[in-house]
Design an enzyme around this catalytic site. Structure first.
Site, PDB file in Angstrom:
ATOM      1  N   PRO A 135      -4.785 -11.774   7.210  1.00  0.00           N
ATOM      2  CA  PRO A 135      -5.576 -11.633   8.427  1.00  0.00           C
ATOM      3  C   PRO A 135      -5.865 -10.148   8.675  1.00  0.00           C
ATOM      4  O   PRO A 135      -5.051  -9.295   8.327  1.00  0.00           O
ATOM      5  CB  PRO A 135      -4.661 -12.183   9.525  1.00  0.00           C
ATOM      6  CG  PRO A 135      -3.279 -12.123   8.959  1.00  0.00           C
ATOM      7  CD  PRO A 135      -3.430 -12.275   7.476  1.00  0.00           C
ATOM      8  N   ASP A 136      -7.018  -9.850   9.249  1.00  0.00           N
ATOM      9  CA  ASP A 136      -7.321  -8.471   9.623  1.00  0.00           C
ATOM     10  C   ASP A 136      -6.807  -8.267  11.050  1.00  0.00           C
ATOM     11  O   ASP A 136      -7.366  -8.799  12.011  1.00  0.00           O
ATOM     12  CB  ASP A 136      -8.828  -8.207   9.535  1.00  0.00           C
ATOM     13  CG  ASP A 136      -9.118  -6.718   9.661  1.00  0.00           C
ATOM     14  OD1 ASP A 136      -8.600  -6.104  10.607  1.00  0.00           O
ATOM     15  OD2 ASP A 136      -9.840  -6.180   8.802  1.00  0.00           O
ATOM     16  N   ILE A 137      -5.732  -7.516  11.161  1.00  0.00           N
ATOM     17  CA  ILE A 137      -5.055  -7.363  12.458  1.00  0.00           C
ATOM     18  C   ILE A 137      -5.948  -6.618  13.451  1.00  0.00           C
ATOM     19  O   ILE A 137      -6.100  -7.024  14.604  1.00  0.00           O
ATOM     20  CB  ILE A 137      -3.703  -6.628  12.266  1.00  0.00           C
ATOM     21  CG1 ILE A 137      -2.847  -7.396  11.268  1.00  0.00           C
ATOM     22  CG2 ILE A 137      -2.980  -6.459  13.590  1.00  0.00           C
ATOM     23  CD1 ILE A 137      -1.671  -6.632  10.722  1.00  0.00           C
TER      24      ILE A 137
ATOM     25  N   ASN B 146       0.853  -1.180   0.000  1.00  0.00           N
ATOM     26  CA  ASN B 146       0.000   0.000   0.000  1.00  0.00           C
ATOM     27  C   ASN B 146       0.894   1.237   0.000  1.00  0.00           C
ATOM     28  O   ASN B 146       2.017   1.172   0.467  1.00  0.00           O
ATOM     29  CB  ASN B 146      -0.833   0.043   1.295  1.00  0.00           C
ATOM     30  CG  ASN B 146      -2.020  -0.884   1.233  1.00  0.00           C
ATOM     31  OD1 ASN B 146      -2.128  -1.699   0.327  1.00  0.00           O
ATOM     32  ND2 ASN B 146      -2.894  -0.763   2.199  1.00  0.00           N
TER      33      ASN B 146
HETATM   34  N1  CTP Z   1      -6.233  -3.279   8.962  1.00  0.00           N
HETATM   35  C1  CTP Z   1      -5.722  -4.391   9.588  1.00  0.00           C
HETATM   36  N2  CTP Z   1      -5.502  -5.541   8.904  1.00  0.00           N
HETATM   37  C2  CTP Z   1      -5.796  -5.619   7.584  1.00  0.00           C
HETATM   38  C3  CTP Z   1      -6.339  -4.486   6.918  1.00  0.00           C
HETATM   39  C4  CTP Z   1      -6.540  -3.334   7.638  1.00  0.00           C
HETATM   40  O1  CTP Z   1      -5.467  -4.318  10.791  1.00  0.00           O
HETATM   41  N3  CTP Z   1      -5.566  -6.751   6.934  1.00  0.00           N
HETATM   42  C5  CTP Z   1      -6.516  -2.091   9.766  1.00  0.00           C
HETATM   43  C6  CTP Z   1      -5.731  -0.856   9.420  1.00  0.00           C
HETATM   44  O2  CTP Z   1      -4.523  -0.759  10.160  1.00  0.00           O
HETATM   45  C7  CTP Z   1      -6.692   0.251   9.800  1.00  0.00           C
HETATM   46  C8  CTP Z   1      -8.051  -0.362   9.550  1.00  0.00           C
HETATM   47  O3  CTP Z   1      -7.843  -1.764   9.565  1.00  0.00           O
HETATM   48  O4  CTP Z   1      -6.614   0.568  11.165  1.00  0.00           O
HETATM   49  C9  CTP Z   1      -8.755  -0.001   8.289  1.00  0.00           C
HETATM   50  O5  CTP Z   1      -7.911  -0.102   7.180  1.00  0.00           O
HETATM   51  P1  CTP Z   1      -8.476   0.192   5.723  1.00  0.00           P
HETATM   52  O6  CTP Z   1      -7.427  -0.151   4.743  1.00  0.00           O
HETATM   53  O7  CTP Z   1      -9.115   1.534   5.672  1.00  0.00           O
HETATM   54  O8  CTP Z   1      -9.686  -0.847   5.696  1.00  0.00           O
HETATM   55  P2  CTP Z   1      -9.851  -2.235   5.052  1.00  0.00           P
HETATM   56  O9  CTP Z   1     -10.017  -3.235   6.120  1.00  0.00           O
HETATM   57  O10 CTP Z   1      -8.772  -2.476   4.079  1.00  0.00           O
HETATM   58  O11 CTP Z   1     -11.265  -2.057   4.370  1.00  0.00           O
HETATM   59  P3  CTP Z   1     -11.649  -1.636   2.857  1.00  0.00           P
HETATM   60  O12 CTP Z   1     -10.554  -2.200   2.009  1.00  0.00           O
HETATM   61  O13 CTP Z   1     -12.956  -2.268   2.686  1.00  0.00           O
HETATM   62  O14 CTP Z   1     -11.711  -0.143   2.865  1.00  0.00           O
END
Ligand code: CTP
Length: 399
Positions: free
Chosen positions: A304-306, A208
């Site tokens: 994984p979504d942290i 990113n």
């Molecule tokens: N985040 C995370 N793990 C991921 C993706 C995102 O912890 N795999 C966290 C980021 O650090 C931030 C929040 O989630 O605090 C939102 O990140 P963002 O990129 O805006 O959201 P996404 O989950 O990627 O959602 P979308 O792509 O639908 O906008």
């Protein structure tokens, strides 16, 4: 916050003494005054002149220096500081501390002082592991001395294992935490920052766009309020702040592991721009161009979504703050994201290219909480960080 504080810095006789010169620079850069004391053995590794030049102060070396005693007695010298730091703390200095010996200036000051003491041991691995040193260590810990390190790794003597002095940045972080008297003193806050890099093969990656500037500013602002900060950062383009514990990671999966290893924490701010996907068929070797001209097809797997994992986990910090980078419908998307991820607050911002926020010095954010959406005026990322740190401090005060 550190300006006006004073450290009595005792430099023992070890090869790591050269690293103490960097520590002096970090301390001076933060406005901390340094009164240096060099042991006789320490002076074999760094010269009094280089120590004095960096500290900008006279170096004290000898217990029986009549000029010194006339200017400032050793008892008075032991009381001038807010904190005594011993770096490197040799096996000999630890033994003297544990036994209460006072046969040179350094050991006398350590026995006479009534201020907190922080030691950074450094010695050969066998010396460190020797039962005598471990006994002395247990004794100084029981006496209330704080110990940082040693680190494990290759040593100047060619052996490998624990015994290397902690890095100057880590000692500086421990000094900051010990000296701090801000509202977040004693609180552990976790901050993630920067992008993650997801390998395509050993030489290529997807990522990113993120400079890490906002996360870095938040970590510094929390540190300035006295928090003990663990800063988990992907490969960012701005350097991490001094005075925080830095954990460097590459991928989202590394970042999750580092976040989980850093728990428990009182609060977490997840400012990292985590890659949502990784390459499932990443090459072990560099992908080569095919003579047929066919481009390789990448397959993706979801990372994984942290933030969600942390928010819903058993070890959840009392306050979890997420970020939302949006390019349209900022408030609606971020409000939904807060509920979906289970965090307490979302710091939402519009990262459309025309805003200039990504990689820029300013940010215009909306703070989404259970109470609704709060629009903050556009301001410098440092100001956003300060305002957010104040809000975090207020929110966890009574938790
Ligand atoms: N985040 C995370 N793990 C991921 C993706 C995102 O912890 N795999 C966290 C980021 O650090 C931030 C929040 O989630 O605090 C939102 O990140 P963002 O990129 O805006 O959201 P996404 O989950 O990627 O959602 P979308 O792509 O639908 O906008």
């Amino acid at each position: 916050m550190l300006a006006g504080k004073r450290i009595l810095l005792i430099i023992g006789g070890g090869i790591a003494a050269y690293k103490t010169l960097s520590l002096i620079r970090l301390l001076k850069g933060a406005g901390v005054a340094v009164t240096p004391v060099l042991t006789r053995a320490g002076a074999e590794f760094v010269t009094p002149l280089s120590v004095a030049a960096l500290a900008g102060e006279k170096v004290h070396t000898d217990l029986f220096d009549l000029t010194d005693e006339a200017e400032m007695g050793h008892i008075q010298l032991s009381r001038v500081a807010d904190l005594v730091v011993v770096a490197p703390a040799t096996a000999d200095l630890l033994a003297k501390m544990a036994g209460g010996r006072a046969d040179d200036l350094a050991s006398t000051l350590l026995l006479a002082t009534d201020t907190p003491v922080l030691v950074a041991p450094a010695m050969n691995v066998r010396m460190w592991e020797h039962p005598a040193t471990q006994r002395n260590l247990a004794q100084v810990l029981a006496d209330g001395v704080q110990v940082i390190g040693p680190d494990a790794g290759e040593m100047a003597c060619g052996e490998f294992g624990p015994g290397r002095m902690a890095e100057p940045e880590a000692i500086f972080a421990a000094v900051v935490a010990a000296l701090s008297d801000g509202p977040l003193k004693g609180r552990h806050v976790l901050v993630t920052s920067g992008p993650t890099h997801e390998p395509i093969d050993p030489v290529r990656y997807i990522a990113n766009r993120s400079s890490g500037a906002q996360g870095t500013a938040i970590a510094a602002a929390l540190r300035d309020l006295g928090a003990d900060v663990t800063f988990v950062t992907g490969p960012a383009s701005v350097p991490p702040p001094a005075g925080v514990r830095v954990v460097r990671v590459e991928t989202a999966r590394d970042m999750l592991a580092a976040v989980e290893a850093a728990l428990p924490a009182d609060a977490a701010v997840m400012a990292a721009a985590v890659a949502d996907w990784r390459v499932a068929n990443a090459g072990v070797q560099k992908m080569k161009k095919d003579s047929s001209g066919k481009a390789p097809a990448l397959e993706f797997a979801e990372n994984p979504d942290i933030l969600a994992t942390l928010s819903k986990g058993a070890n959840r910090p009392a306050l979890v703050v997420g970020f939302a980078a949006e390019t349209e419908n900022v408030v609606n998307h971020a409000t939904a994201k807060r509920l979906r991820k289970g965090c307490d607050w979302i710091v939402a911002n519009d990262v459309s290219p025309e805003t200039g926020i990504m990689g820029g010095a300013e940010n215009a954010i909306v703070l989404i909480s259970p109470e609704g959406a709060e629009h903050w005026p556009r301001m410098g990322k440092d100001m956003v960080a300060k305002k957010l740190a104040d809000r975090i401090s207020e929110a966890i005060k009574n938790r």
